[in-house]
Design an enzyme around this catalytic site. Sequence first.
Site, PDB file in Angstrom:
ATOM      1  N   GLU A 177       0.827  -1.210   0.000  1.00 15.00           N
ATOM      2  CA  GLU A 177       0.000   0.000   0.000  1.00 15.00           C
ATOM      3  C   GLU A 177       0.864   1.265   0.000  1.00 15.00           C
ATOM      4  OE1 GLU A 177      -3.649   2.217   2.429  1.00 15.00           O
ATOM      5  OE2 GLU A 177      -2.582   0.560   3.364  1.00 15.00           O
ATOM      6  N   LYS A 214      -2.789  -2.068  -2.860  1.00 15.69           N
ATOM      7  CA  LYS A 214      -3.831  -1.183  -2.327  1.00 15.69           C
ATOM      8  C   LYS A 214      -3.424   0.238  -2.672  1.00 15.69           C
ATOM      9  CE  LYS A 214      -6.576  -0.031   1.761  1.00 15.69           C
ATOM     10  NZ  LYS A 214      -7.025  -0.447   3.112  1.00 15.69           N
TER      11      LYS A 214
END
Length: 296
Positions: A177, A214
């Site tokens: 992420e 993500k």
Amino acid sequence: MDFDAMRERIRTGKGFIAALDQSGGSSPKALKLYGVEEDRYASEEEMFDLIHAMRERIVTSDAFTGDRVIGAILFEQTMDRTFDGRPAPEYLWKEKGIVPFLKVDKGLEEAGGGVQMMKDMGDLEGLLGRARDAGVFGTKMRSVIGGAGREGIARNVAQQFEVGERIRAAGLVPILEPEVTITIPDKAEAEAMLREEIERALDALPEGAEVMLKLSLPSEDGFYADLIRHPKVLRVVALSGGYARDEANALLARNPGMIASFSRGLTEGLTDGMDDAAFDAALGRALDDIAAASAA
């Protein structure tokens, strides 16, 4: 652990991944939005008890079902606690058919070079072993990109993939992420650099390797389509990143192939003072809306 079944659920499942991983830094704000003021707790332990009660109420709600939620990201303390008397990862998978993930980062370093790198994670391998033994399928770790600087973005992505390889070596699937801050003026330029660095890192992974990504909802619709199709990417999920749920859902629906992994967007409108019927109804509406945007 039912690894193959979990992988197939994440790869093909319809729905989204719930982010229930508020940490010590984000819990006070999450509790305040939930209607729990700071005068309700006098210690960090009491704070974590309250945030766990909120998570347990969400997860055990009849509205929180596997036909809309395919995965859930847990905070370390949540992994070690129970939902309805059963270990949290076991409850998610066995009772709901929801794949458990674990947040493994320990927060962010101070900003430098336009990015915030992840802090040292200490005994990461020990934590990964505990997670695997608990039935966790994968992990999540967040760093931040605050500007379109090639050197900083390259360092940020390199750190994500380096730690990701340690996670893969432990038998878990990492969610990487590298979040682009949605308010920066050069967001589109930063996203272009980020995509290039991710593609380069993906191509360097060994054959058969898989990661998840993500990412912030992009400025250009469909911008991450090539990453979604990449053979070494199991799934690409979107963070709400500060957008209100309706706006995040609208942006997500314009990016086919991405599914949500919302935290604030999921819990928006839920409060501690709601009775169970009102809580379940509000949660159900949120789940329906996020799942619909994820299916676009």
